[in-house]
Design a protein around this motif. Structure first.
Motif, mmCIF file in Angstrom:
data_model
loop_
_atom_site.group_PDB
_atom_site.id
_atom_site.type_symbol
_atom_site.label_atom_id
_atom_site.label_comp_id
_atom_site.label_asym_id
_atom_site.label_seq_id
_atom_site.Cartn_x
_atom_site.Cartn_y
_atom_site.Cartn_z
ATOM 1 N N THR A 20 0.829 -1.204 0.000
ATOM 2 C CA THR A 20 0.000 0.000 0.000
ATOM 3 C C THR A 20 0.864 1.256 0.000
ATOM 4 O OG1 THR A 20 -1.753 -1.172 1.181
ATOM 5 C CG2 THR A 20 -1.854 1.221 1.192
ATOM 6 N N ARG A 24 0.986 4.158 -2.769
ATOM 7 C CA ARG A 24 0.451 5.467 -2.399
ATOM 8 C C ARG A 24 1.495 6.529 -2.049
ATOM 9 N NH1 ARG A 24 -4.052 7.724 -2.509
ATOM 10 N NH2 ARG A 24 -4.457 8.030 -0.284
ATOM 11 N N LEU A 28 0.694 10.653 -2.018
ATOM 12 C CA LEU A 28 0.641 11.307 -0.711
ATOM 13 C C LEU A 28 1.798 12.272 -0.508
ATOM 14 C CD1 LEU A 28 -0.566 8.380 1.575
ATOM 15 C CD2 LEU A 28 -1.845 10.410 0.891
ATOM 16 N N THR A 45 0.702 8.916 8.081
ATOM 17 C CA THR A 45 -0.389 8.664 7.137
ATOM 18 C C THR A 45 -0.109 7.426 6.296
ATOM 19 O OG1 THR A 45 -0.882 11.035 7.024
ATOM 20 C CG2 THR A 45 -1.758 9.652 5.260
ATOM 21 N N GLU A 48 -0.603 4.368 8.522
ATOM 22 C CA GLU A 48 -2.018 4.128 8.801
ATOM 23 C C GLU A 48 -2.701 3.479 7.603
ATOM 24 O OE1 GLU A 48 -3.086 7.670 12.027
ATOM 25 O OE2 GLU A 48 -3.333 8.040 9.876
ATOM 26 N N GLU A 49 -2.386 3.942 6.404
ATOM 27 C CA GLU A 49 -2.995 3.363 5.205
ATOM 28 C C GLU A 49 -2.531 1.923 4.991
ATOM 29 O OE1 GLU A 49 -3.537 5.326 1.631
ATOM 30 O OE2 GLU A 49 -4.209 7.218 2.511
ATOM 31 N N GLU A 50 -1.255 1.656 5.254
ATOM 32 C CA GLU A 50 -0.742 0.294 5.121
ATOM 33 C C GLU A 50 -1.431 -0.646 6.105
ATOM 34 O OE1 GLU A 50 1.023 -2.747 3.515
ATOM 35 O OE2 GLU A 50 1.733 -0.781 2.842
ATOM 36 N N SER A 53 -5.072 -1.261 5.119
ATOM 37 C CA SER A 53 -5.135 -2.166 3.969
ATOM 38 C C SER A 53 -4.887 -3.612 4.396
ATOM 39 C CB SER A 53 -4.098 -1.743 2.931
ATOM 40 O OG SER A 53 -4.108 -2.617 1.827
#
Length: 256
Positions: A20, A24, A28, A45, A48-50, A53
């Protein structure tokens, strides 16, 4: 960022198994630059996204491995026409709190058509959402697999494999044939999970009729004793879902 860094970073993120962030980071990075993020905010950020996911992928895998019937949820269960369980009670069981961690059982009894399978599957779906590993199976199908394992002298390994599931849902328990090989492997499974891992069982027959399932009366009593100990028992009553749906279809045809 130099061309070398721009080319190398995705490779390193791939080696680190951060798909992820690999996907991204560039988008980002532009957003962080335009909005004036600090380096720590940018990194937070990405992390958090990783993590989000990974959680989505884990949930998807566990839903797939659970083999739950589709379209069976608490939202679609009609609590208004079934006696013996409330939506609040079902939601409490579906959280897993107070029984899954303790290896306790849930036994759901009732005549055909009152939604035993639906309720068990719906609770199983919610349990997966709460992080538990669940496996749904018709009892006869699982027993056949255990029989095959016993014939090949691998039954202990097969039962140990099921131990990875926090909750095992055995649907239509009463349809097991009164056969020594079938009931013996079923009893071994119940004994192995006793007070360690949870089971949800749906059954048409009351305990008084379980001698029709197990070949030996003492085995039936021992199985009941292990399952009932610290179990929650739901006895459902009400009009058959299937009969009611058939009547509704008939009325719709007449109206047309």
């Amino acid at each position: 960022m130099s061309k070398r860094e721009q080319a190398l970073l995705p490779l390193l993120l791939g080696d680190l198994r951060l798909p992820t962030i690999r996907q991204r980071w560039e988008e980002l990075s532009l957003k962080a630059s335009s909005e004036g993020w600090s380096p720590s905010q940018y990194l937070l950020t990405l992390c958090e996204e990783e993590l989000a996911s990974r959680q989505r992928r884990r949930l998807k895998r566990r839903i797939e491995e659970a083999h739950l019937p589709r379209t069976k949820s608490l939202e679609t269960y009609n609590f208004n026409v079934i006696q013996g369980v409330t939506k609040l009670k079902a939601a409490g069981l579906a959280s897993g709190e107070g029984w899954i961690q303790e290896g306790m059982n849930l036994l759901i009894f009732g005549p055909p058509g009152v939604g035993k399978t639906h309720l068990a599957a719906a609770i199983g779906e919610q349990l997966v959402g709460h992080g538990f590993r669940v496996l749904f199976s018709r009892t006869t199908e699982l027993v056949q697999k255990l029989q095959a394992a016993k014939r090949s002298l691998t039954l202990p390994a097969a039962i140990d494999k099921l131990d990875k599931y926090d909750c095992l849902i055995l649907d239509d328990f009463g349809y097991v044939r009164k056969d020594e090989l079938e009931t013996s492997v079923l009893f071994e499974l119940i004994s192995e999970r006793y007070e360690k891992k949870s089971m949800v069982i749906t059954c048409n027959q009351p305990f008084s009729d379980w001698e029709q399932i197990f070949t030996d009366k003492q085995m039936a009593v021992a199985a009941i004793d292990r399952l009932v100990h610290t179990a929650t028992i739901l006895e459902l009553n009400g009009e058959s879902y299937r009969r009611r749906q058939a009547q509704q279809r008939k009325e719709e045809r007449v109206t047309v």
